[in-house]
Design a protein around this motif. Sequence first.
Motif, PDB file in Angstrom:
ATOM      1  N   ALA A 174       0.810  -1.221   0.000  1.00  0.00           N
ATOM      2  CA  ALA A 174       0.000   0.000   0.000  1.00  0.00           C
ATOM      3  C   ALA A 174       0.843   1.270   0.000  1.00  0.00           C
ATOM      4  N   LEU A 175       1.963   1.239   0.705  1.00  0.00           N
ATOM      5  CA  LEU A 175       2.703   2.480   0.945  1.00  0.00           C
ATOM      6  C   LEU A 175       4.154   2.445   0.484  1.00  0.00           C
ATOM      7  N   GLY A 176       4.672   1.292   0.079  1.00  0.00           N
ATOM      8  CA  GLY A 176       6.081   1.205  -0.277  1.00  0.00           C
ATOM      9  C   GLY A 176       6.485   2.166  -1.372  1.00  0.00           C
ATOM     10  N   GLY A 177       5.565   2.433  -2.289  1.00  0.00           N
ATOM     11  CA  GLY A 177       5.876   3.334  -3.387  1.00  0.00           C
ATOM     12  C   GLY A 177       6.004   4.785  -2.981  1.00  0.00           C
ATOM     13  N   THR A 178       5.598   5.134  -1.756  1.00  0.00           N
ATOM     14  CA  THR A 178       5.684   6.532  -1.310  1.00  0.00           C
ATOM     15  C   THR A 178       7.066   6.893  -0.801  1.00  0.00           C
ATOM     16  N   VAL A 179       7.942   5.882  -0.593  1.00  0.00           N
ATOM     17  CA  VAL A 179       9.220   6.137   0.075  1.00  0.00           C
ATOM     18  C   VAL A 179      10.071   7.126  -0.705  1.00  0.00           C
ATOM     19  N   ASN A 180      10.146   7.010  -2.002  1.00  0.00           N
ATOM     20  CA  ASN A 180      10.989   7.905  -2.795  1.00  0.00           C
ATOM     21  C   ASN A 180      10.203   8.651  -3.862  1.00  0.00           C
ATOM     22  N   THR A 181       8.911   8.861  -3.624  1.00  0.00           N
ATOM     23  CA  THR A 181       8.093   9.625  -4.559  1.00  0.00           C
ATOM     24  C   THR A 181       7.370  10.717  -3.789  1.00  0.00           C
ATOM     25  N   GLY A 182       7.054  11.795  -4.483  1.00  0.00           N
ATOM     26  CA  GLY A 182       6.322  12.879  -3.842  1.00  0.00           C
ATOM     27  C   GLY A 182       7.195  13.685  -2.896  1.00  0.00           C
ATOM     28  N   PRO A 183       6.682  14.823  -2.448  1.00  0.00           N
ATOM     29  CA  PRO A 183       7.432  15.675  -1.523  1.00  0.00           C
ATOM     30  C   PRO A 183       7.741  14.948  -0.219  1.00  0.00           C
ATOM     31  N   SER A 184       8.920  15.205   0.331  1.00  0.00           N
ATOM     32  CA  SER A 184       9.290  14.593   1.598  1.00  0.00           C
ATOM     33  C   SER A 184      10.331  15.465   2.286  1.00  0.00           C
ATOM     34  N   ARG A 185      10.498  15.215   3.583  1.00  0.00           N
ATOM     35  CA  ARG A 185      11.523  15.925   4.359  1.00  0.00           C
ATOM     36  C   ARG A 185      12.280  14.906   5.187  1.00  0.00           C
ATOM     37  N   LEU A 186      13.603  15.085   5.274  1.00  0.00           N
ATOM     38  CA  LEU A 186      14.454  14.172   6.034  1.00  0.00           C
ATOM     39  C   LEU A 186      15.346  15.000   6.947  1.00  0.00           C
ATOM     40  N   LEU A 187      15.118  14.885   8.247  1.00  0.00           N
ATOM     41  CA  LEU A 187      15.903  15.595   9.257  1.00  0.00           C
ATOM     42  C   LEU A 187      16.806  14.585   9.950  1.00  0.00           C
ATOM     43  N   THR A 188      18.114  14.789   9.845  1.00  0.00           N
ATOM     44  CA  THR A 188      19.090  13.789  10.302  1.00  0.00           C
ATOM     45  C   THR A 188      20.147  14.427  11.179  1.00  0.00           C
ATOM     46  N   THR A 189      20.491  13.753  12.280  1.00  0.00           N
ATOM     47  CA  THR A 189      21.614  14.181  13.111  1.00  0.00           C
ATOM     48  C   THR A 189      22.638  13.050  13.184  1.00  0.00           C
ATOM     49  N   PHE A 190      23.901  13.438  13.291  1.00  0.00           N
ATOM     50  CA  PHE A 190      25.012  12.487  13.385  1.00  0.00           C
ATOM     51  C   PHE A 190      25.790  12.790  14.669  1.00  0.00           C
ATOM     52  N   GLN A 191      25.799  11.820  15.602  1.00  0.00           N
ATOM     53  CA  GLN A 191      26.504  12.012  16.869  1.00  0.00           C
ATOM     54  C   GLN A 191      27.825  11.246  16.931  1.00  0.00           C
ATOM     55  N   HIS A 192      27.864  10.064  16.355  1.00  0.00           N
ATOM     56  CA  HIS A 192      29.048   9.211  16.406  1.00  0.00           C
ATOM     57  C   HIS A 192      29.282   8.634  15.020  1.00  0.00           C
ATOM     58  N   GLU A 193      30.532   8.633  14.593  1.00  0.00           N
ATOM     59  CA  GLU A 193      30.837   8.218  13.233  1.00  0.00           C
ATOM     60  C   GLU A 193      30.986   6.709  13.113  1.00  0.00           C
ATOM     61  N   LEU A 194      30.714   6.229  11.911  1.00  0.00           N
ATOM     62  CA  LEU A 194      31.024   4.864  11.509  1.00  0.00           C
ATOM     63  C   LEU A 194      32.170   4.937  10.516  1.00  0.00           C
ATOM     64  N   ARG A 195      33.122   4.009  10.631  1.00  0.00           N
ATOM     65  CA  ARG A 195      34.290   4.032   9.761  1.00  0.00           C
ATOM     66  C   ARG A 195      34.404   2.698   9.021  1.00  0.00           C
ATOM     67  N   ALA A 196      35.338   2.598   8.103  1.00  0.00           N
ATOM     68  CA  ALA A 196      35.487   1.392   7.297  1.00  0.00           C
ATOM     69  C   ALA A 196      35.572   0.160   8.189  1.00  0.00           C
ATOM     70  N   GLY A 197      34.765  -0.832   7.874  1.00  0.00           N
ATOM     71  CA  GLY A 197      34.733  -2.066   8.654  1.00  0.00           C
ATOM     72  C   GLY A 197      33.703  -2.085   9.759  1.00  0.00           C
ATOM     73  N   SER A 198      33.121  -0.924  10.087  1.00  0.00           N
ATOM     74  CA  SER A 198      32.106  -0.879  11.149  1.00  0.00           C
ATOM     75  C   SER A 198      30.883  -1.700  10.740  1.00  0.00           C
ATOM     76  N   THR A 199      30.367  -2.469  11.685  1.00  0.00           N
ATOM     77  CA  THR A 199      29.102  -3.154  11.478  1.00  0.00           C
ATOM     78  C   THR A 199      27.999  -2.332  12.138  1.00  0.00           C
ATOM     79  N   TYR A 200      26.825  -2.347  11.524  1.00  0.00           N
ATOM     80  CA  TYR A 200      25.748  -1.503  12.047  1.00  0.00           C
ATOM     81  C   TYR A 200      24.405  -2.110  11.668  1.00  0.00           C
ATOM     82  N   HIS A 201      23.382  -1.681  12.385  1.00  0.00           N
ATOM     83  CA  HIS A 201      22.019  -2.049  12.017  1.00  0.00           C
ATOM     84  C   HIS A 201      21.128  -0.828  12.229  1.00  0.00           C
TER      85      HIS A 201
END
Length: 283
Positions: free
Chosen positions: A48-75
């Motif tokens: 129902a909604l998957g197609g909305t992820v990258n279509t239409g107007p959107s806003r993305l507010l992002t903060t970065f507190q700690h860096e990830l570097r080459a080899g870092s694992t993350y989820h």
Amino acid sequence: MADWIESYRGMVCAWECDTVEHFTIAYYFEKLSDASRNLLDLIGEGEALGGTVNTGPSRLLTTFQHELRAGSTYHILSGVIGLDDETLTLGHQVVDSSTGRTGSALAKTLTLPQGTAGATRRRLEGHVVSWPGPKIVPPSALPKDAGALTARDRVKPWEAEAAGRITLSDIVHRFSGAGMHFLSTVGISAAFMHANRRGFSTFLLDIEIAAPARLGERLDTRTAAAHLGNTSFSYAHRMTGADGRLIASMLQAGVLLGLDARRPTPLPDEVRQAVAAELAKSR
């Protein structure tokens, strides 16, 4: 409140790192786009909604507190953090899998398709989680002057999704390159960074997607200074199509980072003066 759902798991490849020697911001958004689609699939709303992820107007507010570097694992842990008559806001936390520490947080507000069923809304309400990320405030006004041209190219075939629109991560890649042009104008050139072991490290991004860009379309980006603080500064990018319509904007705030100590360093006086001069132009 519902529980957070693991929507992505991966690692930082060496080729995904930038001149600051950490995970480049554009690749965060490649993974976060996957996380958004995966979350909707996992809660039963992908069709129902998957197609909305990258279509239409959107806003993305992002903060970065700690860096990830080459080899870092993350989820990535994801959930619904806001819902009203017209929009759905998804929250994502990027977690260092080896330490359990959240390194960045993203609030992504999407425009819901017209006529979204009441049953869908009720199911989404059942997945609302408590949001520990940045407070979602109205976007800051962009500088009055768009600034100098900092990028110009065309949408390539490998940058387009199945529907023929440029991906979010490729928009951000262009903004990153535009940022390097802007940084060079205020004295933070490649030569300066290499000689002094310094880099510009982002701690906040506020992205607004206004319209799609299509395969083969020319894209122009202009960049202007937005703010100068004691130890940080910000600048704003505007991406337009050949017809002049706004495609996307991004406010980017960061600090000068020492690449060996991995700590913020003071801005040299000549850089402060150059940013102040650019700021005067943009007002």
